[in-house]
Design a protein around this motif. Sequence first.
Motif, PDB file in Angstrom:
ATOM      1  N   PHE A  87       0.814  -1.202   0.016  1.00  0.00           N
ATOM      2  CA  PHE A  87      -0.004  -0.109  -0.004  1.00  0.00           C
ATOM      3  C   PHE A  87       0.750   1.220  -0.126  1.00  0.00           C
ATOM      4  N   VAL A  88       0.468   2.239  -0.980  1.00  0.00           N
ATOM      5  CA  VAL A  88       1.402   3.246  -1.004  1.00  0.00           C
ATOM      6  C   VAL A  88       0.449   4.535  -0.522  1.00  0.00           C
ATOM      7  N   PRO A  89       0.640   5.200   0.603  1.00  0.00           N
ATOM      8  CA  PRO A  89      -0.082   6.201   1.152  1.00  0.00           C
ATOM      9  C   PRO A  89       0.394   7.591   0.453  1.00  0.00           C
ATOM     10  N   SER A  90      -0.383   8.641   0.484  1.00  0.00           N
ATOM     11  CA  SER A  90      -0.103   9.768   0.061  1.00  0.00           C
ATOM     12  C   SER A  90       0.457  10.651   1.041  1.00  0.00           C
ATOM     13  N   THR A  91       1.303  11.612   0.931  1.00  0.00           N
ATOM     14  CA  THR A  91       2.332  12.101   1.828  1.00  0.00           C
ATOM     15  C   THR A  91       1.497  12.837   2.897  1.00  0.00           C
ATOM     16  N   ARG A  92       0.321  13.293   3.092  1.00  0.00           N
ATOM     17  CA  ARG A  92      -0.283  13.540   4.112  1.00  0.00           C
ATOM     18  C   ARG A  92      -1.075  12.782   4.837  1.00  0.00           C
ATOM     19  N   TYR A  93      -1.055  11.327   4.442  1.00  0.00           N
ATOM     20  CA  TYR A  93      -1.984  10.538   5.152  1.00  0.00           C
ATOM     21  C   TYR A  93      -1.858  10.257   6.512  1.00  0.00           C
ATOM     22  N   LEU A  94      -0.921  10.400   7.336  1.00  0.00           N
ATOM     23  CA  LEU A  94      -0.992  10.153   8.707  1.00  0.00           C
ATOM     24  C   LEU A  94      -1.282  11.499   9.376  1.00  0.00           C
ATOM     25  N   GLU A  95      -0.781  12.640   8.670  1.00  0.00           N
ATOM     26  CA  GLU A  95      -1.410  14.070   9.224  1.00  0.00           C
ATOM     27  C   GLU A  95      -2.841  14.052   9.031  1.00  0.00           C
ATOM     28  N   GLN A  96      -3.319  13.516   8.244  1.00  0.00           N
ATOM     29  CA  GLN A  96      -4.753  13.772   8.057  1.00  0.00           C
ATOM     30  C   GLN A  96      -5.392  12.702   9.160  1.00  0.00           C
ATOM     31  N   VAL A 115      -7.518   5.171  -4.405  1.00  0.00           N
ATOM     32  CA  VAL A 115      -7.752   5.635  -5.828  1.00  0.00           C
ATOM     33  C   VAL A 115      -7.477   4.845  -6.893  1.00  0.00           C
ATOM     34  N   ARG A 116      -6.491   3.812  -6.658  1.00  0.00           N
ATOM     35  CA  ARG A 116      -6.405   2.714  -7.645  1.00  0.00           C
ATOM     36  C   ARG A 116      -5.901   1.388  -6.841  1.00  0.00           C
ATOM     37  N   ASP A 117      -6.598   0.232  -7.436  1.00  0.00           N
ATOM     38  CA  ASP A 117      -6.353  -0.631  -6.769  1.00  0.00           C
ATOM     39  C   ASP A 117      -5.863  -1.917  -7.566  1.00  0.00           C
ATOM     40  N   ASP A 128       3.256   3.452 -11.070  1.00  0.00           N
ATOM     41  CA  ASP A 128       1.705   3.527 -11.189  1.00  0.00           C
ATOM     42  C   ASP A 128       1.323   4.410 -10.116  1.00  0.00           C
ATOM     43  N   ALA A 129       1.691   4.068  -8.959  1.00  0.00           N
ATOM     44  CA  ALA A 129       1.140   4.371  -7.704  1.00  0.00           C
ATOM     45  C   ALA A 129       1.503   6.222  -7.541  1.00  0.00           C
ATOM     46  N   GLY A 130       2.663   6.570  -7.787  1.00  0.00           N
ATOM     47  CA  GLY A 130       2.971   7.880  -7.891  1.00  0.00           C
ATOM     48  C   GLY A 130       2.165   8.562  -8.702  1.00  0.00           C
ATOM     49  N   ALA A 131       1.952   8.274 -10.035  1.00  0.00           N
ATOM     50  CA  ALA A 131       1.186   8.847 -11.099  1.00  0.00           C
ATOM     51  C   ALA A 131      -0.355   8.917 -10.592  1.00  0.00           C
ATOM     52  N   ALA A 132      -0.820   7.741 -10.113  1.00  0.00           N
ATOM     53  CA  ALA A 132      -2.002   7.851  -9.508  1.00  0.00           C
ATOM     54  C   ALA A 132      -2.536   8.818  -8.407  1.00  0.00           C
ATOM     55  N   LEU A 133      -1.620   8.986  -7.409  1.00  0.00           N
ATOM     56  CA  LEU A 133      -1.744  10.024  -6.427  1.00  0.00           C
ATOM     57  C   LEU A 133      -1.598  11.377  -6.895  1.00  0.00           C
ATOM     58  N   ARG A 134      -0.575  11.477  -7.635  1.00  0.00           N
ATOM     59  CA  ARG A 134      -0.237  12.995  -8.198  1.00  0.00           C
ATOM     60  C   ARG A 134      -1.703  13.355  -8.957  1.00  0.00           C
ATOM     61  N   ASP A 135      -2.136  12.589  -9.709  1.00  0.00           N
ATOM     62  CA  ASP A 135      -3.550  12.762 -10.434  1.00  0.00           C
ATOM     63  C   ASP A 135      -4.612  13.102  -9.598  1.00  0.00           C
ATOM     64  N   HIS A 204      -3.468   0.938  -3.657  1.00  0.00           N
ATOM     65  CA  HIS A 204      -2.924  -0.423  -3.469  1.00  0.00           C
ATOM     66  C   HIS A 204      -2.290  -1.170  -4.494  1.00  0.00           C
ATOM     67  N   LEU A 205      -1.187  -1.650  -4.444  1.00  0.00           N
ATOM     68  CA  LEU A 205      -0.408  -1.980  -5.720  1.00  0.00           C
ATOM     69  C   LEU A 205      -1.000  -3.430  -5.992  1.00  0.00           C
ATOM     70  N   GLY A 206      -1.461  -4.154  -5.175  1.00  0.00           N
ATOM     71  CA  GLY A 206      -2.057  -5.580  -5.412  1.00  0.00           C
ATOM     72  C   GLY A 206      -0.920  -6.586  -5.996  1.00  0.00           C
ATOM     73  N   ILE A 207       0.157  -6.313  -5.237  1.00  0.00           N
ATOM     74  CA  ILE A 207       1.314  -7.330  -5.846  1.00  0.00           C
ATOM     75  C   ILE A 207       1.047  -8.867  -5.855  1.00  0.00           C
ATOM     76  N   LYS A 208       1.222  -9.710  -6.669  1.00  0.00           N
ATOM     77  CA  LYS A 208       0.709 -11.073  -6.561  1.00  0.00           C
ATOM     78  C   LYS A 208       1.663 -11.817  -5.773  1.00  0.00           C
ATOM     79  N   VAL A 209       2.991 -11.753  -5.608  1.00  0.00           N
ATOM     80  CA  VAL A 209       3.983 -12.470  -5.093  1.00  0.00           C
ATOM     81  C   VAL A 209       3.658 -12.436  -3.812  1.00  0.00           C
TER      82      VAL A 209
END
Length: 290
Positions: A87-96, A115-117, A128-135, A204-209
């Motif tokens: 899971f990749v949180p936005s930079t303000r996640y814990l602050e919020q 925002v993307r799963d 992908d996660a970085g781009a999705a969060l910026r968007d 959520h990257l949903g990594i299959k490994v």
Amino acid sequence: MKIAVIIPTLGRSEQVARLLEYLGRQTRLPDEVILSVPDATHVEFPDGRAFQLSSVLGPLGLAAQRNTALAPSLDRFDIITFFDDDFVPSTRYLEQIEQHFAENDDWAVVMGRVVRDGASNAGLTWEDAGAALRDAEGQTPSGPSVVDHVGAYGCNMSLRASLIGDLRFDERLVLYGWQEDIDFTSQMRSKGRVVCVTSIMGVHLGIKVGRVSGKRFGYSQVANAIYLMKKGTVPASFVLPLMLRNVAANLAKSLWPEPYVDRRGRLSGNALAIAHIAMGRIEPEYILKI
């Protein structure tokens, strides 16, 4: 308020290292990050981290690993945040998260908007996660800013520690622990609201490994659902439609399955669980024998 971030993980040290990098960029740093692992081979401590980092060792399985880290944390922290290791949180996640718990005494559980799963497709990359969060951060969310839920999505959920008490994740939901997050957080609703705040975001990257086999997962899709309904912690109106959708998807797609999903294995597991339930046998832990 003191915040602990707990990350249960298994065999994905590279992914954990990337997540720790992201946590170091939070506008509100965690007071401690706790890695919950079955043994020390799954842990690598990076140099130069901006927060306290520790690990706890205990039994294998998502519910058990959550419990291993949860118990000794209750008296030390005000907020306990669980992240999946992909899971990749936005930079303000814990602050919020801290802000919303401080402003809402009647909230027991808070999760952010995914925002993307990648769990619903072949999986996502960190890029992908970085781009999705910026968007997502450049847009204004539509709909209500706070939404009540039956339970929280375990890839990202924060708990008010003072309300947890003796409640623990159900360790009969072994290995991947399908629906252990909903089971636990739905029980927290007796103590406060379980909400999603749409301005708190992550991917959520949903990594299959590291996932369980298709047959095991398919068995859990049915057996865990019926077990939780019988247990009385998750309403039938939530768990039965979820189970039926999963079985229908496995059946419909088994002829032309996606390359990243073992639909036939899942369908086989579904059928085995249905046969067991017809015989009055409801055992989530049976997947250990598959």
